[in-house]
Write a protein that holds these residues in place. Structure first.
Motif, PDB file in Angstrom:
ATOM      1  N   THR A  94     -48.057  -6.520 -29.793  1.00 55.04           N
ATOM      2  CA  THR A  94     -50.031  -5.996 -30.595  1.00 55.04           C
ATOM      3  C   THR A  94     -50.266  -6.388 -29.110  1.00 55.04           C
ATOM      4  O   THR A  94     -51.646  -6.183 -29.356  1.00 55.04           O
ATOM      5  CB  THR A  94     -49.573  -7.740 -31.188  1.00 55.04           C
ATOM      6  N   GLY A  95     -50.139  -6.516 -28.192  1.00 58.75           N
ATOM      7  CA  GLY A  95     -51.355  -7.090 -26.830  1.00 58.75           C
ATOM      8  C   GLY A  95     -51.984  -7.901 -27.189  1.00 58.75           C
ATOM      9  O   GLY A  95     -52.906  -8.438 -26.092  1.00 58.75           O
ATOM     10  N   ARG A  96     -51.740  -8.551 -28.038  1.00 55.72           N
ATOM     11  CA  ARG A  96     -52.691 -10.168 -28.370  1.00 55.72           C
ATOM     12  C   ARG A  96     -52.584 -10.978 -27.229  1.00 55.72           C
ATOM     13  O   ARG A  96     -51.125 -11.761 -26.738  1.00 55.72           O
ATOM     14  CB  ARG A  96     -51.935 -11.048 -29.326  1.00 55.72           C
ATOM     15  N   GLY A  97     -53.015 -11.729 -26.419  1.00 55.48           N
ATOM     16  CA  GLY A  97     -53.018 -12.588 -25.655  1.00 55.48           C
ATOM     17  C   GLY A  97     -53.144 -14.056 -25.895  1.00 55.48           C
ATOM     18  O   GLY A  97     -53.996 -14.063 -26.834  1.00 55.48           O
ATOM     19  N   THR A  98     -52.732 -14.916 -24.383  1.00 55.57           N
ATOM     20  CA  THR A  98     -53.515 -16.403 -24.896  1.00 55.57           C
ATOM     21  C   THR A  98     -54.741 -16.856 -24.046  1.00 55.57           C
ATOM     22  O   THR A  98     -54.686 -15.922 -23.205  1.00 55.57           O
ATOM     23  CB  THR A  98     -52.050 -17.417 -25.036  1.00 55.57           C
ATOM     24  N   LEU A  99     -54.955 -17.991 -23.601  1.00 60.05           N
ATOM     25  CA  LEU A  99     -55.849 -17.776 -22.507  1.00 60.05           C
ATOM     26  C   LEU A  99     -55.024 -18.416 -21.526  1.00 60.05           C
ATOM     27  O   LEU A  99     -54.116 -19.099 -21.568  1.00 60.05           O
ATOM     28  CB  LEU A  99     -56.367 -19.308 -23.039  1.00 60.05           C
ATOM     29  N   PRO A 100     -56.010 -18.099 -20.545  1.00 54.45           N
ATOM     30  CA  PRO A 100     -57.313 -17.570 -19.768  1.00 54.45           C
ATOM     31  C   PRO A 100     -57.483 -16.274 -20.633  1.00 54.45           C
ATOM     32  O   PRO A 100     -58.398 -15.288 -20.046  1.00 54.45           O
ATOM     33  CB  PRO A 100     -57.208 -17.788 -18.476  1.00 54.45           C
ATOM     34  N   ALA A 101     -56.377 -15.736 -20.434  1.00 53.67           N
ATOM     35  CA  ALA A 101     -56.932 -13.943 -21.483  1.00 53.67           C
ATOM     36  C   ALA A 101     -58.524 -13.863 -22.116  1.00 53.67           C
ATOM     37  O   ALA A 101     -57.454 -14.388 -23.158  1.00 53.67           O
ATOM     38  CB  ALA A 101     -55.592 -13.377 -21.370  1.00 53.67           C
ATOM     39  N   PRO A 102     -59.461 -13.524 -21.925  1.00 57.57           N
ATOM     40  CA  PRO A 102     -60.150 -13.518 -22.778  1.00 57.57           C
ATOM     41  C   PRO A 102     -59.668 -12.450 -24.087  1.00 57.57           C
ATOM     42  O   PRO A 102     -61.132 -12.466 -25.282  1.00 57.57           O
ATOM     43  CB  PRO A 102     -61.354 -13.119 -22.244  1.00 57.57           C
ATOM     44  N   ARG A 103     -59.021 -11.282 -24.109  1.00 59.51           N
ATOM     45  CA  ARG A 103     -59.005 -10.437 -24.960  1.00 59.51           C
ATOM     46  C   ARG A 103     -57.435  -9.762 -24.786  1.00 59.51           C
ATOM     47  O   ARG A 103     -56.787  -9.932 -23.589  1.00 59.51           O
ATOM     48  CB  ARG A 103     -60.315  -8.627 -25.233  1.00 59.51           C
ATOM     49  N   PRO A 104     -57.137  -8.737 -25.765  1.00 55.77           N
ATOM     50  CA  PRO A 104     -55.539  -8.265 -25.041  1.00 55.77           C
ATOM     51  C   PRO A 104     -55.553  -6.875 -24.800  1.00 55.77           C
ATOM     52  O   PRO A 104     -56.697  -6.473 -24.411  1.00 55.77           O
ATOM     53  CB  PRO A 104     -55.839  -8.064 -26.953  1.00 55.77           C
ATOM     54  N   VAL A 105     -54.344  -7.098 -23.964  1.00 60.98           N
ATOM     55  CA  VAL A 105     -54.101  -5.350 -23.540  1.00 60.98           C
ATOM     56  C   VAL A 105     -54.137  -4.391 -24.732  1.00 60.98           C
ATOM     57  O   VAL A 105     -53.272  -4.518 -25.513  1.00 60.98           O
ATOM     58  CB  VAL A 105     -53.137  -5.659 -22.649  1.00 60.98           C
ATOM     59  N   LYS A 106     -54.630  -3.563 -24.506  1.00 65.99           N
ATOM     60  CA  LYS A 106     -53.945  -2.352 -25.044  1.00 65.99           C
ATOM     61  C   LYS A 106     -52.304  -1.212 -25.604  1.00 65.99           C
ATOM     62  O   LYS A 106     -51.853  -1.947 -24.378  1.00 65.99           O
ATOM     63  CB  LYS A 106     -54.801  -1.299 -25.064  1.00 65.99           C
ATOM     64  N   VAL A 107     -52.043  -1.529 -26.703  1.00 67.93           N
ATOM     65  CA  VAL A 107     -50.200  -1.302 -26.830  1.00 67.93           C
ATOM     66  C   VAL A 107     -50.177   0.559 -27.064  1.00 67.93           C
ATOM     67  O   VAL A 107     -51.808   0.946 -27.401  1.00 67.93           O
ATOM     68  CB  VAL A 107     -49.621  -2.170 -27.512  1.00 67.93           C
ATOM     69  N   PHE A 108     -49.501   0.942 -26.619  1.00 65.45           N
ATOM     70  CA  PHE A 108     -49.055   2.280 -27.170  1.00 65.45           C
ATOM     71  C   PHE A 108     -47.844   2.613 -27.839  1.00 65.45           C
ATOM     72  O   PHE A 108     -46.826   1.865 -27.996  1.00 65.45           O
ATOM     73  CB  PHE A 108     -49.295   3.464 -25.559  1.00 65.45           C
ATOM     74  N   PRO A 109     -48.196   3.039 -29.096  1.00 58.24           N
ATOM     75  CA  PRO A 109     -46.605   3.431 -29.639  1.00 58.24           C
ATOM     76  C   PRO A 109     -45.503   4.605 -29.037  1.00 58.24           C
ATOM     77  O   PRO A 109     -46.860   5.255 -27.946  1.00 58.24           O
ATOM     78  CB  PRO A 109     -47.740   4.973 -30.619  1.00 58.24           C
TER      79      PRO A 109
END
Length: 100
Positions: A73-88
């Motif tokens: 999903t690219g979802r991150g945990t702190l300290p990352a403020p937002r997810p990274v983009k994932v590609f199919p």
């Protein structure tokens, strides 16, 4: 549009970083032996190189400050403020395709 980006033989220790002109940030490909995942290679906390981090329990861990990004999903945990983009990803034979 599915774009060929690599061959499985190019992976070193299950990792490969690719750069595509149409995508500004490098893309990290991770081959787990069963699946290939593709996500942006830069941590959203401080642009650290995720390809230098460890893969643990379905996530890549940023080597700088420990943010974890889910491979699916690219979802991150702190300290990352937002997810990274994932590609199919699609693998046909030895060729890895991304939906860019």
């Amino acid at each position: 549009m599915w774009t060929p980006v690599a061959r499985l033989s190019e992976f070193r220790e299950g990792r490969l970083v690719v750069r595509r002109p149409e995508h500004k940030r490098p893309i990290l490909l991770l081959h787990t032996g069963e699946e290939v995942f593709a996500l942006e290679d830069l941590c959203t906390h401080d642009d650290g190189p995720l390809h230098e981090g460890e893969v643990e329990e379905g996530a890549i861990v940023c080597p700088r400050h420990g943010a974890r990004f889910d491979l699916r999903t690219g979802r991150g945990t702190l300290p990352a403020p937002r997810p990274v983009k994932v590609f199919p990803v699609r693998v046909e034979g030895e060729v890895v395709y991304l939906d860019l």
